[in-house]
Write a protein that holds these residues in place. Structure first.
Motif, PDB file in Angstrom:
ATOM      1  N   LEU A  68       0.825  -1.207   0.000  1.00  7.04           N
ATOM      2  CA  LEU A  68       0.000   0.000   0.000  1.00  7.04           C
ATOM      3  C   LEU A  68       0.862   1.260   0.000  1.00  7.04           C
ATOM      4  O   LEU A  68       0.561   2.237  -0.677  1.00  7.04           O
ATOM      5  CB  LEU A  68      -0.957  -0.019   1.188  1.00  7.04           C
ATOM      6  CG  LEU A  68      -2.059   1.025   1.203  1.00  7.04           C
ATOM      7  CD1 LEU A  68      -2.876   1.012  -0.088  1.00  7.04           C
ATOM      8  CD2 LEU A  68      -2.966   0.802   2.410  1.00  7.04           C
ATOM      9  N   ARG A  69       1.951   1.238   0.747  1.00  5.93           N
ATOM     10  CA  ARG A  69       2.881   2.379   0.721  1.00  5.93           C
ATOM     11  C   ARG A  69       3.421   2.605  -0.692  1.00  5.93           C
ATOM     12  O   ARG A  69       3.532   3.737  -1.151  1.00  5.93           O
ATOM     13  CB  ARG A  69       4.057   2.128   1.659  1.00  5.93           C
ATOM     14  CG  ARG A  69       3.759   2.375   3.089  1.00  5.93           C
ATOM     15  CD  ARG A  69       5.001   2.194   3.940  1.00  5.93           C
ATOM     16  NE  ARG A  69       4.669   2.373   5.340  1.00  5.93           N
ATOM     17  CZ  ARG A  69       5.102   1.567   6.299  1.00  5.93           C
ATOM     18  NH1 ARG A  69       5.879   0.530   6.020  1.00  5.93           N
ATOM     19  NH2 ARG A  69       4.752   1.809   7.544  1.00  5.93           N
ATOM     20  N   ALA A  70       3.771   1.521  -1.358  1.00  7.66           N
ATOM     21  CA  ALA A  70       4.341   1.636  -2.707  1.00  7.66           C
ATOM     22  C   ALA A  70       3.295   2.075  -3.729  1.00  7.66           C
ATOM     23  O   ALA A  70       3.579   2.905  -4.594  1.00  7.66           O
ATOM     24  CB  ALA A  70       4.966   0.306  -3.125  1.00  7.66           C
ATOM     25  N   ALA A  71       2.084   1.536  -3.631  1.00  9.74           N
ATOM     26  CA  ALA A  71       1.041   1.829  -4.625  1.00  9.74           C
ATOM     27  C   ALA A  71       0.349   3.164  -4.349  1.00  9.74           C
ATOM     28  O   ALA A  71      -0.039   3.872  -5.284  1.00  9.74           O
ATOM     29  CB  ALA A  71       0.006   0.704  -4.648  1.00  9.74           C
ATOM     30  N   GLY A  72       0.138   3.476  -3.073  1.00 12.33           N
ATOM     31  CA  GLY A  72      -0.535   4.713  -2.710  1.00 12.33           C
ATOM     32  C   GLY A  72      -2.033   4.701  -2.929  1.00 12.33           C
ATOM     33  O   GLY A  72      -2.712   5.682  -2.642  1.00 12.33           O
ATOM     34  N   ARG A  73      -2.541   3.602  -3.416  1.00  9.71           N
ATOM     35  CA  ARG A  73      -3.991   3.493  -3.670  1.00  9.71           C
ATOM     36  C   ARG A  73      -4.402   2.036  -3.527  1.00  9.71           C
ATOM     37  O   ARG A  73      -3.582   1.132  -3.613  1.00  9.71           O
ATOM     38  CB  ARG A  73      -4.356   4.050  -5.031  1.00  9.71           C
ATOM     39  CG  ARG A  73      -3.652   3.422  -6.193  1.00  9.71           C
ATOM     40  CD  ARG A  73      -3.871   4.125  -7.543  1.00  9.71           C
ATOM     41  NE  ARG A  73      -5.207   4.565  -7.759  1.00  9.71           N
ATOM     42  CZ  ARG A  73      -5.571   5.837  -8.011  1.00  9.71           C
ATOM     43  NH1 ARG A  73      -4.666   6.767  -8.110  1.00  9.71           N
ATOM     44  NH2 ARG A  73      -6.834   6.159  -8.195  1.00  9.71           N
ATOM     45  N   CYS A  74      -5.710   1.848  -3.329  1.00  5.65           N
ATOM     46  CA  CYS A  74      -6.243   0.503  -3.144  1.00  5.65           C
ATOM     47  C   CYS A  74      -7.719   0.500  -3.496  1.00  5.65           C
ATOM     48  O   CYS A  74      -8.314   1.539  -3.769  1.00  5.65           O
ATOM     49  CB  CYS A  74      -6.046   0.038  -1.709  1.00  5.65           C
ATOM     50  SG  CYS A  74      -6.978   1.014  -0.498  1.00  5.65           S
ATOM     51  N   THR A  75      -8.286  -0.675  -3.447  1.00  6.80           N
ATOM     52  CA  THR A  75      -9.725  -0.857  -3.595  1.00  6.80           C
ATOM     53  C   THR A  75     -10.208  -1.656  -2.399  1.00  6.80           C
ATOM     54  O   THR A  75      -9.522  -2.575  -1.947  1.00  6.80           O
ATOM     55  CB  THR A  75     -10.051  -1.606  -4.905  1.00  6.80           C
ATOM     56  OG1 THR A  75      -9.543  -0.863  -5.996  1.00  6.80           O
ATOM     57  CG2 THR A  75     -11.539  -1.797  -5.077  1.00  6.80           C
ATOM     58  N   LEU A  76     -11.352  -1.283  -1.876  1.00  9.78           N
ATOM     59  CA  LEU A  76     -11.998  -2.077  -0.837  1.00  9.78           C
ATOM     60  C   LEU A  76     -13.258  -2.681  -1.426  1.00  9.78           C
ATOM     61  O   LEU A  76     -14.011  -2.009  -2.133  1.00  9.78           O
ATOM     62  CB  LEU A  76     -12.382  -1.223   0.363  1.00  9.78           C
ATOM     63  CG  LEU A  76     -11.263  -0.764   1.270  1.00  9.78           C
ATOM     64  CD1 LEU A  76     -11.825   0.098   2.389  1.00  9.78           C
ATOM     65  CD2 LEU A  76     -10.496  -1.939   1.850  1.00  9.78           C
ATOM     66  N   GLN A  77     -13.469  -3.940  -1.123  1.00 10.93           N
ATOM     67  CA  GLN A  77     -14.664  -4.638  -1.588  1.00 10.93           C
ATOM     68  C   GLN A  77     -15.362  -5.225  -0.375  1.00 10.93           C
ATOM     69  O   GLN A  77     -14.729  -5.793   0.512  1.00 10.93           O
ATOM     70  CB  GLN A  77     -14.278  -5.753  -2.544  1.00 10.93           C
ATOM     71  CG  GLN A  77     -15.468  -6.499  -3.084  1.00 10.93           C
ATOM     72  CD  GLN A  77     -15.051  -7.554  -4.092  1.00 10.93           C
ATOM     73  OE1 GLN A  77     -13.956  -7.549  -4.620  1.00 10.93           O
ATOM     74  NE2 GLN A  77     -15.941  -8.476  -4.339  1.00 10.93           N
ATOM     75  N   ARG A  78     -16.678  -5.059  -0.353  1.00 10.67           N
ATOM     76  CA  ARG A  78     -17.483  -5.659   0.717  1.00 10.67           C
ATOM     77  C   ARG A  78     -18.883  -5.898   0.199  1.00 10.67           C
ATOM     78  O   ARG A  78     -19.521  -4.972  -0.315  1.00 10.67           O
ATOM     79  CB  ARG A  78     -17.526  -4.758   1.944  1.00 10.67           C
ATOM     80  CG  ARG A  78     -18.342  -5.391   3.062  1.00 10.67           C
ATOM     81  CD  ARG A  78     -17.753  -5.140   4.385  1.00 10.67           C
ATOM     82  NE  ARG A  78     -18.452  -5.926   5.393  1.00 10.67           N
ATOM     83  CZ  ARG A  78     -18.459  -5.635   6.650  1.00 10.67           C
ATOM     84  NH1 ARG A  78     -17.803  -4.597   7.078  1.00 10.67           N
ATOM     85  NH2 ARG A  78     -19.105  -6.399   7.496  1.00 10.67           N
TER      86      ARG A  78
END
Length: 130
Positions: A68-78
């Motif tokens: 996450l530090r390297a990418a700086g972005r993410c997706t959350l799924q629920r």
């Protein structure tokens, strides 16, 4: 003294994480792995606090934290819903405040007893990408 990371056991990785994602009792963090570019999926507890969303790493400097530090972005799924976020790491007093709220919300005492310094537990604020 800790190595900054509490590795999950076989049961957690192979059974509990899959069951948690399948039941929808936790959100699934999706982040691109920093070395391979392959998507990493891991169940996480998302803390909602004063209108913001936070991720706290109760296991310390995990692979998802480094990714996450390297990418700086993410997706959350629920439960079939997905949303993209920018991840902003927080520190100092703000991190301590978020960790205190996180500890009050979930039964995670054993992780924090083994690594009591708040600096051992990275915290990210998730800002929605519109």
């Amino acid at each position: 003294m800790t190595d900054g990371y509490r590795r999950p056991g076989w049961f957690t990785v192979r059974v509990l994480n899959s069951l948690t994602r399948w039941l929808g009792t936790a959100s699934t963090l999706e982040v691109v792995r920093r070395q391979t570019g392959v998507l990493q999926r891991v169940p996480v507890n998302v803390l909602e606090l004063t209108g913001d969303r936070y991720l706290v790493s109760m296991r310390g400097q995990t692979h998802w934290v480094r990714n996450l530090r390297a990418a700086g972005r993410c997706t959350l799924q629920r439960r079939g819903r997905r949303r993209a976020y920018l991840a902003v790491e927080v520190s100092g007093e703000q991190r301590s405040h978020v960790i205190a709220a996180y500890r009050g919300r979930w039964q995670v005492r054993r992780f924090f007893d083994g690594m009591p310094d708040p600096a051992d537990h990275p915290v990210f604020r998730l800002d929605p990408v519109d």
